[in-house]
Scaffold this motif. Structure first.
Motif, PDB file in Angstrom:
ATOM      1  N   LEU A  73       0.829  -1.211   0.000  1.00  0.00           N
ATOM      2  CA  LEU A  73       0.000   0.000   0.000  1.00  0.00           C
ATOM      3  C   LEU A  73       0.863   1.261   0.000  1.00  0.00           C
ATOM      4  O   LEU A  73       1.832   1.369   0.742  1.00  0.00           O
ATOM      5  CB  LEU A  73      -0.914   0.018   1.236  1.00  0.00           C
ATOM      6  CG  LEU A  73      -2.001  -1.060   1.250  1.00  0.00           C
ATOM      7  CD1 LEU A  73      -2.540  -1.252   2.666  1.00  0.00           C
ATOM      8  CD2 LEU A  73      -3.119  -0.678   0.288  1.00  0.00           C
ATOM      9  N   GLY A  74       0.487   2.203  -0.853  1.00  0.00           N
ATOM     10  CA  GLY A  74       1.209   3.471  -0.896  1.00  0.00           C
ATOM     11  C   GLY A  74       2.469   3.426  -1.732  1.00  0.00           C
ATOM     12  O   GLY A  74       3.168   4.428  -1.855  1.00  0.00           O
ATOM     13  N   ILE A 115       8.458   5.043  -5.694  1.00  0.00           N
ATOM     14  CA  ILE A 115       8.413   4.471  -4.344  1.00  0.00           C
ATOM     15  C   ILE A 115       8.265   2.956  -4.461  1.00  0.00           C
ATOM     16  O   ILE A 115       7.177   2.446  -4.722  1.00  0.00           O
ATOM     17  CB  ILE A 115       7.264   5.077  -3.514  1.00  0.00           C
ATOM     18  CG1 ILE A 115       7.461   6.587  -3.349  1.00  0.00           C
ATOM     19  CG2 ILE A 115       7.177   4.387  -2.147  1.00  0.00           C
ATOM     20  CD1 ILE A 115       6.294   7.281  -2.629  1.00  0.00           C
ATOM     21  N   SER A 116       9.379   2.234  -4.280  1.00  0.00           N
ATOM     22  CA  SER A 116       9.276   0.769  -4.186  1.00  0.00           C
ATOM     23  C   SER A 116       8.583   0.395  -2.886  1.00  0.00           C
ATOM     24  O   SER A 116       7.783  -0.539  -2.842  1.00  0.00           O
ATOM     25  CB  SER A 116      10.668   0.132  -4.215  1.00  0.00           C
ATOM     26  OG  SER A 116      11.232   0.202  -5.498  1.00  0.00           O
ATOM     27  N   ALA A 117       8.935   1.116  -1.837  1.00  0.00           N
ATOM     28  CA  ALA A 117       8.308   0.913  -0.535  1.00  0.00           C
ATOM     29  C   ALA A 117       8.330   2.239   0.207  1.00  0.00           C
ATOM     30  O   ALA A 117       9.378   2.886   0.276  1.00  0.00           O
ATOM     31  CB  ALA A 117       9.058  -0.152   0.259  1.00  0.00           C
ATOM     32  N   PRO A 118       7.178   2.661   0.757  1.00  0.00           N
ATOM     33  CA  PRO A 118       7.136   3.942   1.464  1.00  0.00           C
ATOM     34  C   PRO A 118       7.740   3.839   2.866  1.00  0.00           C
ATOM     35  O   PRO A 118       7.672   2.799   3.507  1.00  0.00           O
ATOM     36  CB  PRO A 118       5.637   4.252   1.535  1.00  0.00           C
ATOM     37  CG  PRO A 118       4.958   2.910   1.494  1.00  0.00           C
ATOM     38  CD  PRO A 118       5.861   2.013   0.687  1.00  0.00           C
ATOM     39  N   GLY A 119       8.320   4.950   3.320  1.00  0.00           N
ATOM     40  CA  GLY A 119       8.938   4.968   4.643  1.00  0.00           C
ATOM     41  C   GLY A 119       7.938   4.922   5.776  1.00  0.00           C
ATOM     42  O   GLY A 119       8.255   4.492   6.881  1.00  0.00           O
ATOM     43  N   GLY A 129       8.737  -4.115  -1.050  1.00  0.00           N
ATOM     44  CA  GLY A 129       7.359  -3.633  -0.952  1.00  0.00           C
ATOM     45  C   GLY A 129       6.532  -4.387   0.073  1.00  0.00           C
ATOM     46  O   GLY A 129       5.392  -4.008   0.370  1.00  0.00           O
ATOM     47  N   TYR A 130       7.107  -5.443   0.597  1.00  0.00           N
ATOM     48  CA  TYR A 130       6.436  -6.244   1.622  1.00  0.00           C
ATOM     49  C   TYR A 130       7.199  -6.200   2.957  1.00  0.00           C
ATOM     50  O   TYR A 130       6.620  -5.912   3.997  1.00  0.00           O
ATOM     51  CB  TYR A 130       6.340  -7.691   1.137  1.00  0.00           C
ATOM     52  CG  TYR A 130       5.621  -8.623   2.069  1.00  0.00           C
ATOM     53  CD1 TYR A 130       4.241  -8.655   2.108  1.00  0.00           C
ATOM     54  CD2 TYR A 130       6.330  -9.468   2.908  1.00  0.00           C
ATOM     55  CE1 TYR A 130       3.572  -9.515   2.959  1.00  0.00           C
ATOM     56  CE2 TYR A 130       5.664 -10.335   3.766  1.00  0.00           C
ATOM     57  CZ  TYR A 130       4.289 -10.351   3.782  1.00  0.00           C
ATOM     58  OH  TYR A 130       3.623 -11.204   4.630  1.00  0.00           O
ATOM     59  N   GLY A 175      14.231  11.622   2.427  1.00  0.00           N
ATOM     60  CA  GLY A 175      14.212  12.033   3.831  1.00  0.00           C
ATOM     61  C   GLY A 175      13.064  11.471   4.641  1.00  0.00           C
ATOM     62  O   GLY A 175      13.095  11.485   5.869  1.00  0.00           O
ATOM     63  N   GLU A 176      12.023  10.970   3.965  1.00  0.00           N
ATOM     64  CA  GLU A 176      10.929  10.323   4.689  1.00  0.00           C
ATOM     65  C   GLU A 176      11.124   8.817   4.785  1.00  0.00           C
ATOM     66  O   GLU A 176      10.249   8.097   5.283  1.00  0.00           O
ATOM     67  CB  GLU A 176       9.601  10.618   3.981  1.00  0.00           C
ATOM     68  CG  GLU A 176       9.211  12.085   4.042  1.00  0.00           C
ATOM     69  CD  GLU A 176       7.837  12.323   3.435  1.00  0.00           C
ATOM     70  OE1 GLU A 176       6.866  11.678   3.878  1.00  0.00           O
ATOM     71  OE2 GLU A 176       7.734  13.153   2.510  1.00  0.00           O
TER      72      GLU A 176
END
Lengths: 276, 243
Positions: free
Chosen positions: A127-128, B142-146, B114-115, B88-89
């Motif tokens: 998600l996101g 964004i592969s994965a969000p912070g 992403g997981y 930075g996030e």
């Protein structure tokens, strides 16, 4: 032991994979059917759609570079310590193939849904991310078992037309043994057909030996087997041989340019039938 | 006592793994792998290292979804990720720079990020190249969000970021990195000059602590031999392994 009469050759297996097929392949140390990969390039396969479980290296890179691939769903294509997969990289940058970016467990989940015959599988995470944002076929719902909220991603079942891999043993009854390579078992269960090359012929019935049974895929899942010694070369086959690092480094260097890649194919794919 | 940069980083990572029971290490990660094996040795195996590519230090026999399934159950405490870009996030980009999908420079792909970034409580970002090319204000993909909104189930996320110049700790409440210590020879100005994102910086920032003597000894003996099984060149060239 000689190959059973029912066995085909690697080139015959390649001829049974139609242009445009959705092909599921394991990661580089999972038993990549490299001899069939070379045979696919020799037969000038077109429009293949690759589904990597969950990543790939030289196998995807060669097929893409040779113009056999229209689309790839993957979590990553890389030559690892030998650098970038340059044919993959160039094709994605130039837009000559369609890429469906994923994350590793999502690819497993899509196969697991197919294995169970259910339309989708939920998965946490994702998600996101821009992975999710770029996948029209993935959707988000609120967990229907929760009181409220709790978004979760649903991944559609993916049923490859062909599962293609190289296994350590095959017997005359059509069983193949993959040992601990559970991703090959999952791939075989989830796919419409399974084509396998095997390293060695097992004298006896793999289903009769309790020690082999759990790592065996029975013929209800296996359509065709070919005997292909060194069939994963230059990649490794668990328990049989290590990868050929010198060759992989040579490939990674050659694949940096169109000319280098073409020369590599001339020498190692079109120049001779056998691998090593 | 003399020590190498690699030995210093192994000890810095090991301190971040304190209290972890299951430590998983992915591809191309000799320093995190050594730190995980160090914690396994120091705890007599209470902390368990799983090193991808190892035939000995790998508790999995599935070669497929098992690592992810265990992470989903909350049974992986620490993992390591890198990033072609990190902002930075704490967003990470393993896919490419510029537009998508036809990137200016395409990277290999997102792998498990992403997981695992969602499911593993302590994800330690390890990226040696400390430059504005890598540490950007905003990642291109964004592969994965912070971080995630509060309604998203997310027990995991970034814990720290280790570079060739410094160590940052991630502030999960404010979604920002906070400088925690410098590597020997690095200066705050150098960090600022080479970081494309804004970060918090407490007063009087100093060098990260040197390796503990007993841990250094263990790294040079037992751990060098253990990591050599997966990374022989690293063990020989960086840890003085003589095998």
């Amino acid at each position: 032991m000689d190959a059973p009469e029912i066995y085909l050759s690697a080139d015959e297996i390649a001829s049974r994979i139609p242009d445009g097929a959705l092909i599921g392949v394991p990661k580089e140390d999972g038993g990549a059917a490299m001899e069939v990969t070379r045979a696919l390039i020799r037969r000038k396969a077109k429009g293949l759609r690759l589904f990597t479980v969950p990543v790939s290296s030289i196998q995807a890179d060669m097929l893409i570079g040779a113009g056999c691939v229209d689309e790839i769903e993957t979590s990553g294509v890389s030559m690892g310590e030998f650098g970038f997969a340059c044919r993959f990289r160039a094709a994605v940058q130039e837009g000559t193939i369609k890429i469906k970016d994923a994350t590793c467990p999502a690819l497993y989940a899509e196969l697991q849904a197919s294995e169970k015959g259910v339309p989708f599988m939920p998965l946490r995470g994702i998600l996101g991310s821009d992975i999710h944002a770029n996948r029209d076929d993935w959707m988000t719902i609120d967990n229907p078992l929760a009181d409220s909220g709790d978004p979760i991603v649903l991944l559609p079942a993916v049923k490859p037309d062909v599962a293609l891999f190289h296994a350590r043993y095959g017997d005359r009854y059509g069983n193949v043994w993959v040992g601990a390579r559970r991703e090959c078992v999952l791939l075989a269960h989830a796919s419409a057909s399974t084509l396998v090359t095997v390293e060695e012929i097992w004298d006896g019935n793999l289903m009769d030996d309790d020690r082999m049974l759990a790592g065996t895929i029975p013929p209800i899942y296996v359509d065709t087997v070919a005997h292909a010694p060194q069939g994963a070369w230059p990649l490794s086959l668990n328990g049989a041989y290590e990868r050929d690092g010198v060759h992989l480094r040579e490939y990674a260097g050659a694949a940096k340019t169109d000319d280098g890649f073409a020369a590599y194919l001339d020498q190692h794919v079109f120049g001779k039938q056998a691998a090593a | 006592m003399e020590f190498s940069r690699e030995e210093l980083l192994i000890c810095a990572v090991a301190r971040m793994l304190d209290g972890c029971r299951n430590i998983a290490v992915g591809t191309a990660s000799p320093i995190p792998g050594s730190a995980a094996l160090l914690m396994q040795a120091l705890t007599n195996g209470h902390a368990r290292a799983s090193i991808l590519g190892s035939n000995v230090h790998n508790p999995f026999n599935d070669a497929g979804p098992e690592l992810f399934d265990r992470a989903g159950q909350g049974r992986v405490d620490a993992f390591f990720l890198g990033g072609g870009q990190i902002d930075g996030e704490g967003n990470i980009n393993l896919v490419g720079t510029g537009p998508y999908p036809n990137s200016d420079t395409r990277f290999p792909g997102s792998f498990g990020s992403g997981y695992l970034y969602f499911s593993v409580p302590r994800v330690i970002l390890f990226r040696e190249e400390h430059s504005r090319r890598v540490f950007v204000d905003k990642v291109d993909f964004i592969s994965a969000p912070g971080w995630s909104p509060p309604d998203v189930h997310r027990p995991g996320g970034p814990y720290a970021l280790i570079t060739s110049l410094c160590v940052f700790i991630y502030d999960r409440d404010n979604h920002r990195f906070r400088l925690s210590g410098l590597l020997p020879g690095a200066t705050l100005e150098e960090v600022r000059d080479n970081t494309g994102f804004d970060f918090d910086c407490p007063d009087g920032i100093g060098d990260i602590p040197p390796p503990e003597a007993d841990r250094l000894e263990l790294i040079r003996t037992r751990i060098a031999g253990e990591i050599a099984e997966t990374y022989p060149e690293f063990a020989r060239d960086r840890l003085g392994w003589q095998g």
